[in-house]
Design a protein around this motif. Structure first.
Motif, mmCIF file in Angstrom:
data_model
loop_
_atom_site.group_PDB
_atom_site.id
_atom_site.type_symbol
_atom_site.label_atom_id
_atom_site.label_comp_id
_atom_site.label_asym_id
_atom_site.label_seq_id
_atom_site.Cartn_x
_atom_site.Cartn_y
_atom_site.Cartn_z
ATOM 1 N N THR A 278 0.833 -1.200 0.000
ATOM 2 C CA THR A 278 0.000 0.000 0.000
ATOM 3 C C THR A 278 0.870 1.253 0.000
ATOM 4 O OG1 THR A 278 -1.789 -1.145 1.180
ATOM 5 C CG2 THR A 278 -1.788 1.266 1.256
ATOM 6 N N ASN A 279 1.904 1.241 0.843
ATOM 7 C CA ASN A 279 2.782 2.411 0.966
ATOM 8 C C ASN A 279 3.568 2.692 -0.316
ATOM 9 O OD1 ASN A 279 1.930 2.786 3.603
ATOM 10 N ND2 ASN A 279 3.638 1.635 4.489
ATOM 11 N N THR A 280 3.872 1.648 -1.055
ATOM 12 C CA THR A 280 4.666 1.810 -2.278
ATOM 13 C C THR A 280 3.818 1.735 -3.550
ATOM 14 O OG1 THR A 280 5.174 -0.568 -2.297
ATOM 15 C CG2 THR A 280 6.765 0.881 -1.211
ATOM 16 N N LYS A 281 2.497 1.651 -3.375
ATOM 17 C CA LYS A 281 1.556 1.554 -4.493
ATOM 18 C C LYS A 281 1.918 0.393 -5.425
ATOM 19 C CE LYS A 281 0.526 6.501 -4.319
ATOM 20 N NZ LYS A 281 0.509 7.797 -5.040
ATOM 21 N N THR A 282 2.192 -0.762 -4.801
ATOM 22 C CA THR A 282 2.593 -1.960 -5.539
ATOM 23 C C THR A 282 1.447 -2.967 -5.579
ATOM 24 O OG1 THR A 282 4.857 -1.680 -4.717
ATOM 25 C CG2 THR A 282 4.284 -3.829 -5.658
ATOM 26 N N PRO A 283 1.044 -3.421 -6.761
ATOM 27 C CA PRO A 283 -0.023 -4.432 -6.819
ATOM 28 C C PRO A 283 0.486 -5.797 -6.370
ATOM 29 C CG PRO A 283 0.818 -3.980 -9.028
ATOM 30 C CD PRO A 283 1.502 -3.004 -8.103
ATOM 31 N N ILE A 284 -0.192 -6.382 -5.392
ATOM 32 C CA ILE A 284 0.143 -7.746 -4.946
ATOM 33 C C ILE A 284 -1.169 -8.540 -4.903
ATOM 34 C CG2 ILE A 284 2.286 -7.215 -3.701
ATOM 35 C CD1 ILE A 284 0.591 -7.321 -1.084
ATOM 36 N N LEU A 285 -1.657 -8.905 -6.050
ATOM 37 C CA LEU A 285 -2.961 -9.556 -6.148
ATOM 38 C C LEU A 285 -2.985 -10.888 -5.396
ATOM 39 C CD1 LEU A 285 -3.714 -8.824 -9.916
ATOM 40 C CD2 LEU A 285 -4.125 -7.388 -7.916
ATOM 41 N N LEU A 286 -2.020 -11.751 -5.662
ATOM 42 C CA LEU A 286 -1.974 -13.043 -4.979
ATOM 43 C C LEU A 286 -1.555 -12.881 -3.521
ATOM 44 C CD1 LEU A 286 -0.455 -15.390 -7.714
ATOM 45 C CD2 LEU A 286 -2.859 -15.021 -7.115
ATOM 46 N N GLY A 287 -0.692 -11.916 -3.245
ATOM 47 C CA GLY A 287 -0.287 -11.665 -1.862
ATOM 48 C C GLY A 287 -1.472 -11.254 -1.009
ATOM 49 N N SER A 288 -2.341 -10.419 -1.546
ATOM 50 C CA SER A 288 -3.530 -9.990 -0.818
ATOM 51 C C SER A 288 -4.491 -11.150 -0.589
ATOM 52 C CB SER A 288 -4.247 -8.875 -1.586
ATOM 53 O OG SER A 288 -3.456 -7.713 -1.643
ATOM 54 N N LEU A 289 -4.651 -12.000 -1.592
ATOM 55 C CA LEU A 289 -5.507 -13.171 -1.427
ATOM 56 C C LEU A 289 -4.936 -14.124 -0.375
ATOM 57 C CD1 LEU A 289 -6.495 -13.954 -5.124
ATOM 58 C CD2 LEU A 289 -8.010 -13.171 -3.301
ATOM 59 N N ALA A 290 -3.615 -14.311 -0.394
ATOM 60 C CA ALA A 290 -2.977 -15.165 0.605
ATOM 61 C C ALA A 290 -3.203 -14.617 2.010
ATOM 62 C CB ALA A 290 -1.483 -15.290 0.312
ATOM 63 N N HIS A 291 -3.125 -13.295 2.144
ATOM 64 C CA HIS A 291 -3.379 -12.663 3.447
ATOM 65 C C HIS A 291 -4.793 -12.987 3.925
ATOM 66 C CE1 HIS A 291 -3.646 -8.704 5.942
ATOM 67 N NE2 HIS A 291 -3.257 -9.711 6.676
ATOM 68 N N GLN A 292 -5.766 -12.887 3.035
ATOM 69 C CA GLN A 292 -7.143 -13.209 3.407
ATOM 70 C C GLN A 292 -7.289 -14.659 3.824
ATOM 71 O OE1 GLN A 292 -10.224 -11.788 0.674
ATOM 72 N NE2 GLN A 292 -8.767 -10.340 -0.197
ATOM 73 N N VAL A 293 -6.628 -15.561 3.096
ATOM 74 C CA VAL A 293 -6.722 -16.990 3.415
ATOM 75 C C VAL A 293 -6.186 -17.259 4.818
ATOM 76 C CG1 VAL A 293 -5.809 -19.283 2.856
ATOM 77 C CG2 VAL A 293 -6.652 -17.795 1.030
ATOM 78 N N TYR A 294 -5.011 -16.716 5.131
ATOM 79 C CA TYR A 294 -4.418 -17.002 6.447
ATOM 80 C C TYR A 294 -5.153 -16.288 7.578
ATOM 81 C CZ TYR A 294 -0.811 -19.989 4.703
ATOM 82 O OH TYR A 294 -0.167 -21.069 4.151
ATOM 83 N N ARG A 295 -5.727 -15.130 7.310
ATOM 84 C CA ARG A 295 -6.551 -14.481 8.335
ATOM 85 C C ARG A 295 -7.789 -15.318 8.618
ATOM 86 N NH1 ARG A 295 -7.860 -8.461 6.838
ATOM 87 N NH2 ARG A 295 -8.957 -8.636 8.818
ATOM 88 N N MET A 296 -8.393 -15.867 7.578
ATOM 89 C CA MET A 296 -9.566 -16.723 7.751
ATOM 90 C C MET A 296 -9.187 -17.993 8.515
ATOM 91 S SD MET A 296 -12.156 -18.152 4.799
ATOM 92 C CE MET A 296 -12.132 -16.534 4.025
ATOM 93 N N MET A 297 -8.030 -18.568 8.195
ATOM 94 C CA MET A 297 -7.583 -19.762 8.900
ATOM 95 C C MET A 297 -7.421 -19.492 10.396
ATOM 96 S SD MET A 297 -4.763 -21.300 6.244
ATOM 97 C CE MET A 297 -4.075 -22.416 7.485
ATOM 98 N N CYS A 298 -6.844 -18.341 10.721
ATOM 99 C CA CYS A 298 -6.644 -18.001 12.132
ATOM 100 C C CYS A 298 -7.977 -17.883 12.866
ATOM 101 C CB CYS A 298 -5.850 -16.700 12.260
ATOM 102 S SG CYS A 298 -4.124 -16.862 11.758
ATOM 103 N N ALA A 299 -8.996 -17.406 12.164
ATOM 104 C CA ALA A 299 -10.326 -17.271 12.778
ATOM 105 C C ALA A 299 -11.041 -18.614 12.884
ATOM 106 C CB ALA A 299 -11.173 -16.300 11.953
ATOM 107 N N ARG A 300 -10.538 -19.612 12.160
ATOM 108 C CA ARG A 300 -11.189 -20.933 12.138
ATOM 109 C C ARG A 300 -10.443 -21.978 12.960
ATOM 110 N NH1 ARG A 300 -14.135 -21.841 7.310
ATOM 111 N NH2 ARG A 300 -15.284 -19.952 6.764
ATOM 112 N N GLY A 301 -9.530 -21.541 13.825
ATOM 113 C CA GLY A 301 -8.863 -22.488 14.718
ATOM 114 C C GLY A 301 -7.505 -22.971 14.277
ATOM 115 N N TYR A 302 -6.934 -22.364 13.219
ATOM 116 C CA TYR A 302 -5.637 -22.800 12.711
ATOM 117 C C TYR A 302 -4.485 -21.893 13.153
ATOM 118 C CZ TYR A 302 -8.034 -26.044 9.566
ATOM 119 O OH TYR A 302 -8.786 -27.074 9.042
ATOM 120 N N ALA A 303 -4.761 -20.942 14.017
ATOM 121 C CA ALA A 303 -3.767 -19.923 14.355
ATOM 122 C C ALA A 303 -2.449 -20.523 14.835
ATOM 123 C CB ALA A 303 -4.333 -18.967 15.403
ATOM 124 N N GLN A 304 -2.525 -21.553 15.678
ATOM 125 C CA GLN A 304 -1.317 -22.140 16.254
ATOM 126 C C GLN A 304 -0.774 -23.307 15.442
ATOM 127 O OE1 GLN A 304 0.031 -20.339 18.636
ATOM 128 N NE2 GLN A 304 -1.810 -19.065 18.481
#
Length: 251
Positions: free
Chosen positions: A209-235
């Protein structure tokens, strides 16, 4: 010794490795932090993975106390740590790199100078974004192959002698039973937790965001791991994304 300040009072070479930016700031600038009693000429190396801006902020504070700060995030995981062949990505004053290299070589076989303070963090953030994307891709591929009737060990063998080969497929396969000595064969215990991967992907997102760089797959990966953490996979180890995908299909 009861606090980071106590350590700084007795040592002039300190390496820290903490989970996140707030933890690092507390260890260095807190009421009992390292900077309260740091000695002049001390070498302070932080091997946490944090926001590059925080590393630069700490470097400025340390410089005012006539000491030296370098960021040196680490890659390689638990296996490399046990074997002593981690990779350190170092940012800081080039004339201090030799001193840092001597210390870090006790734990790693690859100690690489990246540039000014913060560039070590930049390299680590980029590496972990690619690692997350690669692991999700490997998990999806293995899951599809299994659903198509392929034996997972056979599929992994084919991938690893073909153009799809990557670290997640040949060294850290996410499918239980395909490889020994990896978290997937130990109920995803040990290794690199999904919560830490989500944190690192958040750093990548902020940097993009700070460098105005597109990271399409990186953003999707972030969503996947955030969802995993909310579903009991955090540890659980981040390779548990394979198990997460299997559960999603069974819903």
């Amino acid at each position: 010794m009861g606090s980071p300040a106590d350590v700084a009072e007795k040592a002039d070479r300190i390496i820290t490795m903490l989970p996140s930016s707030p933890n690092v700031l507390e260890a260095y600038t807190g009421s009992n932090g390292i900077l309260k009693k740091v000695k002049k000429g001390s070498l302070l190396i932080d091997s946490s993975t944090i926001d590059p801006a925080v590393s630069r902020e700490l470097a400025n504070a340390v410089e005012k106390l006539d000491a030296v700060f370098m960021d040196a995030p680490v890659s390689g995981g638990v296996g490399a740590a046990r074997a002593g062949n981690l990779t350190f990505m170092v940012g800081g004053m080039e004339e201090e790199f030799t001193a840092a290299q001597e210390l870090l070589s006790c734990m790693g076989t690859n100690v690489i100078y990246c540039g000014e303070v913060g560039t070590g963090q930049a390299a680590k953030i980029c590496n972990n974004m690619l690692l997350a994307i690669g692991m999700i891709g490997t998990a999806e591929t293995m899951n599809l192959g299994i659903r198509l009737g392929l034996d997972p060990k056979l599929l992994a063998k084919i991938l690893n002698m073909s153009s799809g080969r990557c670290w997640s497929s040949d060294t850290y396969n996410p499918v239980p039973g395909v490889m020994e000595g990896v978290p997937s064969s130990n109920n995803y215990q040990g290794g690199f937790g999904s919560t830490l991967m989500a944190k690192d992907l958040g750093l990548a997102q902020n940097s993009a965001t700070n460098t105005k760089t597109p990271i399409l797959l990186g953003s999707l990966a972030h969503q996947v791991y955030r969802m995993m953490c909310a579903r009991g996979y955090a540890q659980k180890d981040f390779s548990s994304v394979f198990q997460f995908l299997r559960e999603e299909e069974d819903l």
